[in-house]
Design a protein around this motif. Structure first.
Motif, mmCIF file in Angstrom:
data_model
loop_
_atom_site.group_PDB
_atom_site.id
_atom_site.type_symbol
_atom_site.label_atom_id
_atom_site.label_comp_id
_atom_site.label_asym_id
_atom_site.label_seq_id
_atom_site.Cartn_x
_atom_site.Cartn_y
_atom_site.Cartn_z
ATOM 1 N N SER A 44 60.435 -13.830 3.751
ATOM 2 C CA SER A 44 60.880 -12.456 3.509
ATOM 3 C C SER A 44 59.784 -11.517 2.993
ATOM 4 O O SER A 44 59.696 -10.369 3.457
ATOM 5 C CB SER A 44 62.064 -12.457 2.544
ATOM 6 N N PRO A 45 58.935 -11.917 2.024
ATOM 7 C CA PRO A 45 57.997 -10.945 1.452
ATOM 8 C C PRO A 45 57.108 -10.239 2.463
ATOM 9 O O PRO A 45 56.931 -9.014 2.392
ATOM 10 C CB PRO A 45 57.176 -11.793 0.470
ATOM 11 N N ARG A 46 56.540 -10.963 3.407
ATOM 12 C CA ARG A 46 55.583 -10.314 4.308
ATOM 13 C C ARG A 46 56.265 -9.330 5.257
ATOM 14 O O ARG A 46 55.614 -8.417 5.775
ATOM 15 C CB ARG A 46 54.776 -11.357 5.079
ATOM 16 N N PHE A 47 57.563 -9.486 5.501
ATOM 17 C CA PHE A 47 58.261 -8.563 6.383
ATOM 18 C C PHE A 47 58.742 -7.315 5.649
ATOM 19 O O PHE A 47 59.304 -6.417 6.268
ATOM 20 C CB PHE A 47 59.445 -9.268 7.047
ATOM 21 N N ALA A 77 51.157 -20.430 3.151
ATOM 22 C CA ALA A 77 51.139 -20.227 4.600
ATOM 23 C C ALA A 77 51.935 -18.982 5.004
ATOM 24 O O ALA A 77 51.593 -18.307 5.973
ATOM 25 C CB ALA A 77 51.702 -21.458 5.302
ATOM 26 N N ALA A 78 53.003 -18.689 4.243
ATOM 27 C CA ALA A 78 53.851 -17.542 4.556
ATOM 28 C C ALA A 78 53.400 -16.266 3.858
ATOM 29 O O ALA A 78 54.036 -15.226 4.007
ATOM 30 C CB ALA A 78 55.298 -17.850 4.177
ATOM 31 N N ASP A 79 52.315 -16.362 3.075
ATOM 32 C CA ASP A 79 51.812 -15.212 2.311
ATOM 33 C C ASP A 79 52.890 -14.686 1.367
ATOM 34 O O ASP A 79 53.087 -13.476 1.236
ATOM 35 C CB ASP A 79 51.335 -14.108 3.252
ATOM 36 N N ALA A 80 53.592 -15.608 0.707
ATOM 37 C CA ALA A 80 54.687 -15.261 -0.199
ATOM 38 C C ALA A 80 54.251 -15.483 -1.646
ATOM 39 O O ALA A 80 53.904 -16.612 -2.019
ATOM 40 C CB ALA A 80 55.915 -16.111 0.104
ATOM 41 N N ARG A 374 68.740 -11.811 19.561
ATOM 42 C CA ARG A 374 69.707 -11.686 18.461
ATOM 43 C C ARG A 374 69.242 -12.251 17.131
ATOM 44 O O ARG A 374 69.812 -11.912 16.097
ATOM 45 C CB ARG A 374 71.016 -12.382 18.855
ATOM 46 N N TYR A 375 68.215 -13.086 17.129
ATOM 47 C CA TYR A 375 67.888 -13.804 15.897
ATOM 48 C C TYR A 375 66.417 -13.712 15.531
ATOM 49 O O TYR A 375 65.843 -14.649 15.001
ATOM 50 C CB TYR A 375 68.327 -15.278 16.015
ATOM 51 N N ASP A 376 65.796 -12.576 15.819
ATOM 52 C CA ASP A 376 64.412 -12.363 15.432
ATOM 53 C C ASP A 376 64.344 -11.937 13.972
ATOM 54 O O ASP A 376 65.119 -11.091 13.530
ATOM 55 C CB ASP A 376 63.773 -11.294 16.325
ATOM 56 N N PHE A 377 63.409 -12.487 13.215
ATOM 57 C CA PHE A 377 63.351 -12.262 11.772
ATOM 58 C C PHE A 377 63.081 -10.802 11.431
ATOM 59 O O PHE A 377 63.547 -10.302 10.399
ATOM 60 C CB PHE A 377 62.279 -13.154 11.139
ATOM 61 N N ARG A 378 62.342 -10.103 12.259
ATOM 62 C CA ARG A 378 62.061 -8.691 11.986
ATOM 63 C C ARG A 378 63.343 -7.875 11.981
ATOM 64 O O ARG A 378 63.529 -6.991 11.137
ATOM 65 C CB ARG A 378 61.086 -8.152 13.030
#
Length: 393
Positions: A44-47, A77-80, A374-378
């Motif tokens: 979530s943080p990087r988005f 790895a997720a930059d969180a 339908r299920y893209d994180f952005r």
């Protein structure tokens, strides 16, 4: 983000100085290497960068838990931004002090809980630090002696939250029955980063890399080794295929308290050498790409990320028709559905995908298209951001 750092009392992690953006603090209790919700939380943080919100993740974990290093690695790895807080259990008041200090140092504007304990803590801490309360209900699926009490606490807490995000329709209905106001309850299904989860290698090369025989079909599953995942039914279904003369192997990635029971069950099957329990797998991307079929045999779920990931990698899937899964999978269109705990039906569908590669390929391509549309994180994070915006309207 300011480079200034302070050490949180009772924690080995560092906390940055407050941001000019509204700070969201995702909170979660975790043991071992975590589970499906961590994929959503840590991504979530990087988005949210550049949206007016800055997200951090505060994880409560057993002191000196060596498996927490896997969570740290995933966060990097997720930059969180990750804050680890040692948690010795119900009577450990240092957890409250540490979280309050984090809230004040970061000037947290939105507390985003992800389980019963962090939901209860959010209600407590709001008395001492003014902030909005949001939670995501990922599902009440584990059944132990203590979980009825934990889930009761959770449902009592939800009524007092400003917003309750649920990941499936059944959880939406349950939340309303628990007293959550309809105008505060929002259905936002799980999603994944479709750029990260896309096929980059052929199946046989992925099998060789992981040590599987490329000439033998591979059925795979990913999840916590616990009762609600129904892996015992999957093992029995694959044994039926062996007894029908199908030369197929099954690999399950995950760890949990059912390990010994599953090992004992495998030893009783007709071809035990064709079953592998892989334990924790850090790189599931290679594992998915090695599979001929992905099987989800769960008895209870919300909307599992592992199913989204397998479909994004164009792996044909068989899944139990429970909770939010029938909203994701249309039977015979982008996958196959079976009733929970129905071993013969599960074996039949697995067999069908293995012996009819044309059908398997068509379902796999349709599955990838479903995830893209339908299920893209952005898209999911745009919806979450709108929830946050609504708190300050």
């Amino acid at each position: 983000m300011s480079p200034a750092l302070e050490i949180v009392s009772g924690s080995s992690e560092s906390v940055p100085a407050p941001s000019k953006d509204v700070v969201v603090l995702h909170t979660r209790v975790v043991t071992g290497t975590g589970g499906g919700p961590d994929k959503t939380i840590l991504n979530s943080p990087r988005f949210l960068v550049g949206t007016g919100y800055e997200a951090h993740c505060a994880y409560l974990h057993p002191p000196a838990d060596p498996d927490f290093e896997a969570i740290r690695n995933r966060a990097v790895a997720a930059d969180a931004p990750l804050i680890g807080i040692p948690d010795r259990g119900l009577t450990d008041l240092s957890v409250v002090r540490s979280l309050l200090r984090v809230c004040r140092q970061l000037n947290v504007g939105i507390w985003h809980g992800h389980d019963y304990k962090t939901n209860a803590l959010g209600l407590l801490l709001r008395r001492f630090h003014r902030m909005k309360l949001v939670t995501t209900v990922h599902g009440w699926v584990r059944h132990t002696k203590r979980t009825p009490l934990y889930y009761w606490i959770d449902r009592q807490s939800l009524r007092f939250y400003d917003r309750v995000i649920v990941v499936s329709q059944d959880l939406y209905d349950t939340s309303l029955k628990a007293g959550v106001r309809p105008d505060r309850c929002i259905l936002i299904e799980n999603a994944i980063d479709t750029e990260e989860f896309r096929r980059s290698r052929d199946r046989n090369s992925a099998k060789r890399e992981l040590g599987f025989d490329p000439t033998r079909p591979l059925i795979g599953a990913v999840g916590r080794l616990s009762e609600e995942k129904g892996f015992d039914h999957l093992i029995r279904a694959v044994d039926q295929l062996h007894r029908q003369g199908l030369d197929v192997q099954l690999a399950i990635a995950g760890e949990g308290d059912q390990l010994q029971n599953l090992q004992s069950l495998i030893a009783q099957q007709s071809r035990p050498e064709y079953f592998r329990l892989l334990g924790f797998v850090a790189d599931t991307k290679s594992f998915y790409q090695a599979l001929d079929v992905f099987a989800l045999s769960s008895l209870r779920e919300g909307l599992p990320n592992v199913l989204l990931e397998a479909m994004a990698f164009e792996v044909p899937v068989v899944a139990t028709a429970i909770a939010g899964i029938p909203r994701l999978i249309a039977h015979e269109q982008n996958g196959l559905l079976v009733p929970p705990a129905d071993v013969p039906a599960l074996a039949t569908c697995l067999n069908r995908l293995l012996i009819t590669p044309e059908t398997a390929g068509q379902l796999a391509l349709a599955a990838r298209e479903t995830i893209l549309s339908r299920y893209d994180f952005r898209v999911r994070m745009q919806k979450v951001r709108m929830v946050y915006d609504g708190l300050f309207a």
